[in-house]
Design an enzyme around this catalytic site. Structure first.
Site, PDB file in Angstrom:
ATOM      1  N   THR A  72       0.855  -1.187   0.000  1.00 51.24           N
ATOM      2  CA  THR A  72       0.000   0.000   0.000  1.00 51.24           C
ATOM      3  C   THR A  72       0.885   1.228   0.000  1.00 51.24           C
ATOM      4  O   THR A  72       2.101   1.150  -0.009  1.00 51.24           O
ATOM      5  CB  THR A  72      -0.833   0.070   1.295  1.00 51.24           C
ATOM      6  N   VAL A 131      13.093   1.991  -3.223  1.00 47.45           N
ATOM      7  CA  VAL A 131      13.990   2.851  -3.995  1.00 47.45           C
ATOM      8  C   VAL A 131      14.445   2.079  -5.223  1.00 47.45           C
ATOM      9  O   VAL A 131      14.960   0.969  -5.108  1.00 47.45           O
ATOM     10  CB  VAL A 131      15.238   3.235  -3.172  1.00 47.45           C
ATOM     11  N   LYS A 182      12.392   8.459  -0.705  1.00 46.52           N
ATOM     12  CA  LYS A 182      13.446   7.567  -1.203  1.00 46.52           C
ATOM     13  C   LYS A 182      14.809   8.000  -0.710  1.00 46.52           C
ATOM     14  O   LYS A 182      15.660   7.174  -0.376  1.00 46.52           O
ATOM     15  CB  LYS A 182      13.431   7.551  -2.734  1.00 46.52           C
TER      16      LYS A 182
END
Ligand code: ADP
Ligand code: ASP
Ligand code: MG
Length: 823
Positions: A553, A607, A680
């Site tokens: 999610t 990432v 990230k």
């Protein structure tokens, strides 16, 4: 009902040689179909004079107890008999439904009339018109009804059959465990059956009577005991206990996966298993047995062809751990060791404790009892002198796990068992005096996860992993499709099953594992509303060695529950960045709990999606290199948007297109505001050991303030409003022969602080960064070793397929960690 005549010695011998006893429990008689099956077993697998001992059908005994409770409650509170009446009506419907289903014509009418007569008496009792003082008398009806119905069914099928109410021959003196009057009971039974060879008698289990004819019961699940008792009264050679399981298994199949049925058990092993509270056999089952002569077979009435377990004299077999058994709740009685006469009394009780031990420094003796024995113990306590009673302290909150097998200490299983329990908080661990079991008392709840892990270690089964898939959007769907494709290969390492698929509102859940063919459709039909915080504590009971939650999610609410997942034994794989990029306090909390509970957490797709970035970074650092800076295009979405951006296209159209292709976050503003990239950066920085928090990053957002708070729909409609600024940006860059790109960078400074920025930069048109394939990520990494020329990792950094592949790569890592025995 049967009548009686005195038997001859010869008749008695014939009974001993020819009559076998069969016993069917409640689960074997749950509905009409079950009754017919039992009738077939009795006639196909039993002799014409066999005795058939039956329990109450289905959960009749529980229903009766519920009626009695409701009635008592109504009397105590003065409320009406409403609930008891409803329960009684239901019981009548169930019992009479069985009769109508199974019998026809006059026979049906006759048995129904008897049933109506019984229920009229119940009604009179409920209405206060008739007094029935003994619970045992009310409870006896359950067994009486089954015996009457099964014998009528056998008669209807053309067999010679009759039924016997055990209270007519089985007499006992009242006690917590009634003392059977063996001789008179034997005589009375033989008087009924010996003269009528060729008749199958169905006998009520569970009940007997005192010498005055008052009903007594033999304890919950007592009809196993009835069967062996009746078998020994007639000196039968075999008693077959038909269950819903194919014999005695290596553990309770309701709690442990991949159990196996045992071919044989020695008397002592079976007795020990029952003594330790396993529901498969009643503890008194073995008391009356002539062990030289009798064999007890435990087999399945549902699958007659399956293996059975024979219980008999098998004590010369190799020592071996055979059955793992557990009790969720045991109570310890602590006694002052110096109170010799109290210790003597407790040791003289008929009820032996599960295990007992002394703790010399504190001068305490401990006796552990099964929760079910509390009644017995309380009655005993009540009759003690007050001073003695005060010298005994009951302690609750403990559980038990035990391994049964004769000469237990001599087998390798014992070592494994002891070793495996070292990770638990043990109150006590020892071998039972007869060497038939090793018993551990745990200072914690016993969950099925632990039982499964220990079972797998002991019996060397493939370990199992239950997977909870949270999020069924793009990545969830793609990963499920991938998992189905790879399932066979994955299952070579561990038995991996999906136990739940959840979206934000509903979940489709099944501990047995979900069937994934047409799973979307099944989800629509079967998913139910749920609350994640309530589900998590339940997971500890999942019958798997290990559990993992895939967070697919973008939800903060899910990431906030990571500590709770870890604390309940669940590993986590996240494609959700919210955990790895949480602000420092929350991030540290997640890590602390993760380490405390020794769980795994992988989030390599957060990432660079599927790119092997984390492998490269970890490998460098583990080999002694230090990362100095990382810069580049970290967002596949931004890469796609900018590589496709020209003066000819509107930026808003590109965003719409990207959203449709599943390239943006569910809300594209996460991308445009650069929040997604910031996340990230935080994750990457933490991964390489840099201290970086939200406020340390200089962010240049592409999202105008006035659009940031709108509902998503409205934002998408007004998306054009970003076009003027974006076009101007492009023009500005072009003036110096450059193009705009969204770049991120962070670098370690000499003073160990970190400089971090994300925003638009103008890149010469010929530069590598200006010529990526739309969607491509690029990470330019400078390190101590790579300082003149950087290490560059590039490739697709978004898209559901590559991300799903990355999730799978994390799962593979988890599997290889967990599938090793010592992990
Ligand atoms: P009955 O039908 O005779 O009343 P029970 O339901 O009381 O039978 O007992 C059988 C149940 O015992 C099985 O369904 C099984 O779940 C449970 N059980 C617990 N431990 C074991 C074991 N080691 N082997 C087989 N069954 C077990
Ligand atoms: N019907 C009784 C009970 O439920 C006895 C038995 O099933 O063995 O406890
Ligand atoms: Mg039972």
């Amino acid at each position: 009902m049967a009548s009686s005549t005195a038997p001859s010695a010869e008749q008695i011998q014939i009974v001993a040689d020819q009559v076998q006893v069969h016993k069917f429990g409640g689960s074997s008689l749950a509905d009409g179909f079950c009754y017919r099956r039992v009738a077939r077993i009795v006639t196909e697998y039993g002799g014409a004079s066999d005795l058939v001992v039956v329990s109450a059908a289905g959960d009749t005994t529980n229903r009766i107890l519920a009626i009695i409770d409701a009635h008592q409650q109504a009397q105590a509170t003065g409320d009406g008999t409403g609930i008891a009446q409803v329960l009684l009506n239901q019981l009548k419907k169930y019992q009479q439904g069985l009769i109508e289903d199974l019998l026809t014509g006059d026979r049906c009418a006759e048995i129904l009339a008897q049933s109506n007569h019984d229920f009229a008496r119940w009604q009179a009792w409920l209405d206060g018109k008739e007094i029935i003082e003994r619970r045992a008398e009310l409870l006896s009806y359950g067994e009486l009804w089954s015996a009457r119905l099964l014998s009528a069914l056998l008669q209807q099928q053309g067999f010679q059959a009759d039924y016997i109410d055990a209270r007519t021959f089985l007499t006992a003196d009242d006690a917590p465990e009634p003392h059977i009057r063996v001789d008179s009971s034997r005589r009375a039974l033989l008087e009924i059956i010996a003269p009528r060879a060729g008749t199958r008698f169905v006998v009520t289990g569970f009940i007997c009577a005192d010498p005055d004819g008052n009903s007594l019961i033999l304890g919950r699940n007592g009809s196993d005991y009835s069967a062996t008792l009746i078998g020994s009264l007639i000196d039968a050679k075999q008693v077959t206990i038909w269950k819903d399981v194919a014999g005695v298994y290596s553990a309770d199949p309701r709690k442990v996966k991949r159990v196996s049925s045992l071919a044989s058990l020695d008397w002592q092993e079976a007795e020990e298993l029952a003594r330790l509270g396993s529901p498969v056999l009643h503890p008194r089952t073995f008391q009356p047995v002539n062990r030289e002569r009798m064999v007890i077979a435990v087999r399945s009435s549902l699958k007659v062809e399956n293996q059975q377990t024979r219980i008999g004299q098998y004590s010369d077999a190799e020592p071996q751990g055979k059955v793992l058994t557990g009790l969720g709740e045991v109570v310890l009685f602590r006694v002052d060791m110096n109170n010799a006469h109290l210790v003597e009394q407790i040791e003289a009780l008929e009820l032996t404790p599960l295990i007992s031990w002394n703790e010399i420094p504190q001068q305490h003796a401990f006796y552990a009892y099964h929760q079910n024995h509390l009644d017995y113990m309380e009655r005993w306590l009540e009759q003690l002198e007050p001073a003695d009673r005060d010298a005994i302290t009951p302690l609750s909150g403990y559980s038990m796990i035990a391994l049964v097998g004769h000469r237990i200490k001599e087998c390798a299983h014992y070592q494994t068992f002891a070793e495996e329990l070292k990770t638990q908080t043990l109150r006590h661990f020892s071998v039972a005096p007869e060497q038939n079991s090793a018993v551990a008392i745990l200072e914690q709840k016993l969950d099925n996860g632990l039982l499964n892990r220990v079972h797998s270690q002991l019996f060397n089964y493939r370990r199992s992993l239950g997977v909870l898939v949270v999020g069924r959007g793009n990545i969830g769907s793609a990963w499920l499709a991938l998992f189905r494709r790879l399932r066979e290969r994955i299952n070579e390492q561990m038995d991996v099953r999906i136990i739940g698929i959840l979206n934000s509102k509903r979940m489709w859940f099944d501990y047995a594992g979900l069937e994934l063919t047409d799973w979307e459709q099944s989800f629509e039909q079967l998913a139910r509303p749920y609350e994640l915080s309530k589900l998590i504590p339940e997971l500890a009971n999942a019958p798997y060695d290990e559990l993992v939650m895939l967070d697919l999610t973008d939800a903060v609410a899910v990431a906030q529950l990571y500590p709770s997942f870890f604390a309940n034994g669940v590993h986590i794989i996240s494609a959700n960045k919210r955990g790895g990029s949480a602000e420092e306090g929350q991030y540290n909390e997640i890590r602390t709990i993760q380490h405390e509970y020794k769980r795994e957490w992988y989030y390599n797709t957060t990432v660079g999606a599927g790119l092997p970035l984390n492998y490269a970074l970890n490998d460098l650092r583990n080999s002694g290199d230090e990362i100095r800076s990382i810069s580049g295009i970290f967002s596949g979405t931004m890469s796609w948007l900018f590589e496709n951006f020209t003066p000819e296209v509107k930026f808003s159209d590109l965003v719409r297109d990207a959203k449709q292709r599943g390239l943006t976050e569910p809300d594209p503003r996460e991308d445009l505001s650069c929040q997604d990239i910031v996340r990230k950066m935080l994750i990457l920085a933490r991964e390489i050991g840099l201290k970086l928090d939200w406020q340390d990053i200089d962010v240049e957002s592409l999202l105008p303030e006035h659009l940031s708070e709108l509902p998503l729909d409205e934002f998408m409609q007004r998306l054009d409003e970003i076009d003027t600024d974006m076009a101007a940006l492009y023009e500005d860059a072009q003036r110096t022969g450059k193009v705009p790109r969204l770049l991120a960078s962070f670098a370690r400074q000499d003073d160990e602080s970190v400089r971090a920025r994300v925003g638009i930069e103008y890149i010469p048109e010929g530069d590598m960064l200006a010529n990526l394939i739309p969607g491509e990520n690029i990470f330019v990494i400078y390190t101590d070793w790579y300082h003149e020329m950087p290490l560059v990792i590039s490739g697709p950094g978004a898209g559901k397929e590559v991300t799903a592949g990355g999730v799978q790569s994390d799962l593979n890592q988890l599997l290889s960690r967990l599938s090793h025995k010592d992990s």
